[in-house]
Design an enzyme around this catalytic site. Sequence first.
Site, PDB file in Angstrom:
ATOM      1  N   ASP A   8      12.096  18.237  66.332  1.00 20.33           N
ATOM      2  CA  ASP A   8      12.511  17.800  67.667  1.00 20.33           C
ATOM      3  C   ASP A   8      11.458  16.844  68.213  1.00 20.33           C
ATOM      4  O   ASP A   8      10.273  17.184  68.278  1.00 20.33           O
ATOM      5  CB  ASP A   8      12.658  19.004  68.602  1.00 20.33           C
ATOM      6  CG  ASP A   8      13.868  19.863  68.260  1.00 20.33           C
ATOM      7  OD1 ASP A   8      14.548  19.554  67.265  1.00 20.33           O
ATOM      8  OD2 ASP A   8      14.121  20.845  68.978  1.00 20.33           O
ATOM      9  N   ASP A 131      27.605  22.546  71.053  1.00 19.84           N
ATOM     10  CA  ASP A 131      26.758  23.561  71.662  1.00 19.84           C
ATOM     11  C   ASP A 131      27.644  24.434  72.538  1.00 19.84           C
ATOM     12  O   ASP A 131      28.430  23.920  73.340  1.00 19.84           O
ATOM     13  CB  ASP A 131      25.667  22.914  72.526  1.00 19.84           C
ATOM     14  CG  ASP A 131      24.832  21.907  71.748  1.00 19.84           C
ATOM     15  OD1 ASP A 131      24.711  22.078  70.518  1.00 19.84           O
ATOM     16  OD2 ASP A 131      24.301  20.970  72.364  1.00 19.84           O
TER      17      ASP A 131
END
Length: 250
Positions: A8, A131
């Site tokens: 990330d 998500d």
Amino acid sequence: MLLIPAIDLKDGQCVRLKQGDMDQATIFSEEPAAMARHWVDRGARRLHLVDLNGAFAGKPKNEDAIRAIIAEVGGEIPVQLGGGIRDLNTIERYLDDGLSYVIIGTAAVKNPGFLQDACTAFGGHIIVGLDAKDGKVATDGWSKLTGHEVADLARKFEDYGCESIIYTDIGRDGMLQGINIEATVRLARAVKIPVIASGGLSNLADIESLCEVEDEGIEGVICGRAIYSGDLDFAAAQTLADRLRESDDA
């Protein structure tokens, strides 16, 4: 079962967030390309990159770090990237740079026509990131919960021609609470394309549980906080997954 380390990216650094909160970022490396090399050297067969700044800004923000990672390992294994991908030009540029897959999340939900165009133009290279919390899809870096059922959208996007789906349970991501196996299997059964699990992976028991349901259509799992915190030894986990696969095939 592919175990896919996540890198990330925030402000050019490798970080981990707690439940998607940009203010709760732990820096793990200031050299993302070196981190990519670290995981490949430990047996990673694919990498998962997230442009966190890009996800919140709606446009690419960590391109230098992304290019450095591709230059380091892109010739050896596939690299996939999500975050801030909102137009076809961005996809084309990233694929030209050497990315294998781009992940479209919020833009797929808000602008399905864009996803359809992307799948048509770049077939085989488009992954959808869904998500969800309690079966409902979230967008905009998890800040907005929609009324869409995850399985309904997944089937729709499969019809468009996306390569696979990354399913993240946002109630568990970065919390080391274990993968939501039941919800992941439910989604995998709803579609014919592969599903990649994400959110909450914490230990070898999770790997064993996922391998038990791999044949439902679960291609892999994103490995995040657990491999950075030391709760999960990545090399040992991939070795275990391979051994379980071999015993199933025997």
